[in-house]
Scaffold this motif. Structure first.
Motif, PDB file in Angstrom:
ATOM      1  N   ALA A  34       0.789  -1.213  -0.004  1.00 20.75           N
ATOM      2  CA  ALA A  34       0.004   0.020   0.138  1.00 20.75           C
ATOM      3  C   ALA A  34       0.941   1.121  -0.230  1.00 20.75           C
ATOM      4  CB  ALA A  34      -1.041   0.156   1.256  1.00 20.75           C
ATOM      5  N   ASP A  35       0.462   2.329  -0.601  1.00 20.09           N
ATOM      6  CA  ASP A  35       1.118   3.739  -0.533  1.00 20.09           C
ATOM      7  C   ASP A  35       1.404   4.088   0.703  1.00 20.09           C
ATOM      8  OD1 ASP A  35       0.885   3.663  -3.342  1.00 20.09           O
ATOM      9  OD2 ASP A  35      -0.764   4.887  -3.527  1.00 20.09           O
ATOM     10  N   GLU A  36       0.498   3.951   1.697  1.00 11.31           N
ATOM     11  CA  GLU A  36       0.886   4.370   2.991  1.00 11.31           C
ATOM     12  C   GLU A  36       2.063   3.434   3.745  1.00 11.31           C
ATOM     13  OE1 GLU A  36      -2.973   2.026   3.461  1.00 11.31           O
ATOM     14  OE2 GLU A  36      -2.167   3.312   2.223  1.00 11.31           O
ATOM     15  N   VAL A  37       2.219   2.201   3.297  1.00 11.47           N
ATOM     16  CA  VAL A  37       3.535   1.630   3.642  1.00 11.47           C
ATOM     17  C   VAL A  37       4.726   2.316   3.158  1.00 11.47           C
ATOM     18  CG1 VAL A  37       4.706  -0.865   3.684  1.00 11.47           C
ATOM     19  CG2 VAL A  37       2.093  -0.456   4.217  1.00 11.47           C
ATOM     20  N   THR A  38       4.517   2.413   1.830  1.00 12.94           N
ATOM     21  CA  THR A  38       5.921   2.915   1.017  1.00 12.94           C
ATOM     22  C   THR A  38       6.137   4.413   1.837  1.00 12.94           C
ATOM     23  OG1 THR A  38       5.338   2.084  -1.072  1.00 12.94           O
ATOM     24  CG2 THR A  38       6.405   3.984  -0.929  1.00 12.94           C
ATOM     25  N   ALA A  39       5.221   5.373   1.903  1.00 21.00           N
ATOM     26  CA  ALA A  39       5.378   6.365   2.644  1.00 21.00           C
ATOM     27  C   ALA A  39       6.091   6.378   4.170  1.00 21.00           C
ATOM     28  CB  ALA A  39       3.954   7.157   2.818  1.00 21.00           C
ATOM     29  N   HIS A  40       5.435   5.350   5.010  1.00 23.70           N
ATOM     30  CA  HIS A  40       5.780   4.949   6.108  1.00 23.70           C
ATOM     31  C   HIS A  40       7.520   4.517   6.217  1.00 23.70           C
ATOM     32  CE1 HIS A  40       6.235   3.099  10.182  1.00 23.70           C
ATOM     33  NE2 HIS A  40       6.726   2.233   9.775  1.00 23.70           N
ATOM     34  N   ASN A  41       7.684   3.669   5.150  1.00 17.08           N
ATOM     35  CA  ASN A  41       9.145   3.297   5.012  1.00 17.08           C
ATOM     36  C   ASN A  41      10.111   4.230   4.953  1.00 17.08           C
ATOM     37  OD1 ASN A  41       8.319   0.523   5.289  1.00 17.08           O
ATOM     38  ND2 ASN A  41       8.267   0.186   3.054  1.00 17.08           N
ATOM     39  N   TRP A  42       9.802   5.450   3.780  1.00 16.90           N
ATOM     40  CA  TRP A  42      10.557   6.309   3.646  1.00 16.90           C
ATOM     41  C   TRP A  42      10.910   7.292   4.891  1.00 16.90           C
ATOM     42  CZ3 TRP A  42      14.299   7.738   0.386  1.00 16.90           C
ATOM     43  CH2 TRP A  42      14.750   9.268   0.147  1.00 16.90           C
ATOM     44  N   ALA A  43       9.660   7.701   5.580  1.00 21.74           N
ATOM     45  CA  ALA A  43       9.834   8.366   6.808  1.00 21.74           C
ATOM     46  C   ALA A  43      10.535   7.754   7.728  1.00 21.74           C
ATOM     47  CB  ALA A  43       8.249   8.719   7.421  1.00 21.74           C
ATOM     48  N   SER A  44      10.544   6.643   7.940  1.00 22.69           N
ATOM     49  CA  SER A  44      11.127   5.868   9.022  1.00 22.69           C
ATOM     50  C   SER A  44      12.489   5.797   8.813  1.00 22.69           C
ATOM     51  CB  SER A  44      10.631   4.263   9.012  1.00 22.69           C
ATOM     52  OG  SER A  44       9.316   4.140   9.485  1.00 22.69           O
ATOM     53  N   PHE A  45      13.105   5.651   7.624  1.00 21.90           N
ATOM     54  CA  PHE A  45      14.225   5.603   7.278  1.00 21.90           C
ATOM     55  C   PHE A  45      15.259   7.028   7.694  1.00 21.90           C
ATOM     56  CE2 PHE A  45      13.197   3.285   2.886  1.00 21.90           C
ATOM     57  CZ  PHE A  45      13.361   2.053   3.858  1.00 21.90           C
ATOM     58  N   HIS A  46      14.480   7.833   7.746  1.00 22.34           N
ATOM     59  CA  HIS A  46      15.007   9.332   8.482  1.00 22.34           C
ATOM     60  C   HIS A  46      14.636   9.405   9.697  1.00 22.34           C
ATOM     61  CE1 HIS A  46      16.039   9.589   4.240  1.00 22.34           C
ATOM     62  NE2 HIS A  46      14.952   9.169   3.857  1.00 22.34           N
ATOM     63  N   ASN A  47      14.205   8.586  10.572  1.00 23.92           N
ATOM     64  CA  ASN A  47      13.633   8.802  11.751  1.00 23.92           C
ATOM     65  C   ASN A  47      14.717   8.132  12.551  1.00 23.92           C
ATOM     66  OD1 ASN A  47      12.643   8.710  14.356  1.00 23.92           O
ATOM     67  ND2 ASN A  47      10.457   7.982  13.654  1.00 23.92           N
ATOM     68  N   PRO A  48      15.548   8.777  13.570  1.00 25.96           N
ATOM     69  CA  PRO A  48      16.658   8.239  14.344  1.00 25.96           C
ATOM     70  C   PRO A  48      15.889   7.208  15.528  1.00 25.96           C
ATOM     71  CG  PRO A  48      16.549  10.585  14.840  1.00 25.96           C
ATOM     72  CD  PRO A  48      15.571  10.300  13.727  1.00 25.96           C
ATOM     73  N   ASP A  49      14.710   7.185  15.654  1.00 23.72           N
ATOM     74  CA  ASP A  49      14.251   6.329  16.863  1.00 23.72           C
ATOM     75  C   ASP A  49      13.583   5.190  16.096  1.00 23.72           C
ATOM     76  OD1 ASP A  49      14.950   8.257  18.704  1.00 23.72           O
ATOM     77  OD2 ASP A  49      12.931   9.352  18.446  1.00 23.72           O
ATOM     78  N   SER A  50      13.637   5.115  14.596  1.00 21.44           N
ATOM     79  CA  SER A  50      13.050   3.902  14.083  1.00 21.44           C
ATOM     80  C   SER A  50      14.367   2.664  13.952  1.00 21.44           C
ATOM     81  CB  SER A  50      12.573   4.332  12.532  1.00 21.44           C
ATOM     82  OG  SER A  50      12.261   3.167  11.808  1.00 21.44           O
ATOM     83  N   PRO A  51      13.693   1.521  14.024  1.00 26.60           N
ATOM     84  CA  PRO A  51      14.632   0.588  13.570  1.00 26.60           C
ATOM     85  C   PRO A  51      14.890   0.285  12.215  1.00 26.60           C
ATOM     86  CG  PRO A  51      12.492  -0.351  14.122  1.00 26.60           C
ATOM     87  CD  PRO A  51      12.474   1.019  14.283  1.00 26.60           C
TER      88      PRO A  51
END
Length: 150
Positions: A34-51
């Motif tokens: 889903a597009d929201e998964v793709t958007a979540h992935n991109w945002a997570s790559f740039h979030n220092p608190d994300s695994p």
């Protein structure tokens, strides 16, 4: 082929390049998300608190020619974390040029810097080209994956 590997930058241009490779990866496995998964992935790559993390391989002109995406996670088998190499993809013209190998080796260095004791990943049994590289860089421990969708 000359290229560099580095973390992805949170820019519109790099996002578009990543999207192109991400969609290429999904097409390779005949999958969609889903597009929201793709958007979540991109945002997570740039979030220092994300695994979740991602690295890109870039040619001398700055074109992204490969990507690797990882997840740092806890394990019941050690106190130290592990690194799951979630996704690896190179554009067709970069294959057999050392890009995939360099991306995996960059994950090894990244995981070590995070205190991980192991890097692991899966591939489809039909991905014999990928397996020829993976067999040079890691050990197939013989596990079979089972999945139950919820």
């Amino acid at each position: 082929m000359s290229f560099t590997i580095r973390p992805l930058q949170n820019t519109a241009e790099e996002h578009q390049q990543w999207l192109s490779l991400w969609h290429g990866y999904l097409a390779f496995y005949e999958s969609t998300v889903a597009d929201e998964v793709t958007a979540h992935n991109w945002a997570s790559f740039h979030n220092p608190d994300s695994p979740l993390d991602a690295l890109g391989a870039f040619d001398v002109d700055g074109k992204m020619i490969g990507l690797v995406q990882t997840v740092i996670h806890a394990s019941t088998w050690s106190i130290a974390p592990r690194c799951y190499l979630n996704d690896l993809f190179t554009v067709p013209e970069a294959r057999r040029q050392g890009v995939g190998r360099a991306l995996i080796e960059a994950v090894y260095a990244f995981a070590k810097s995070k205190g991980c004791v192991k890097v692991h990943w899966l591939t489809h049994e039909s991905n014999v080209t990928g397996q020829s590289l993976y067999n040079q860089l890691a050990v197939n421990e013989g596990f079979i994956q089972y999945v139950h969708a919820l």
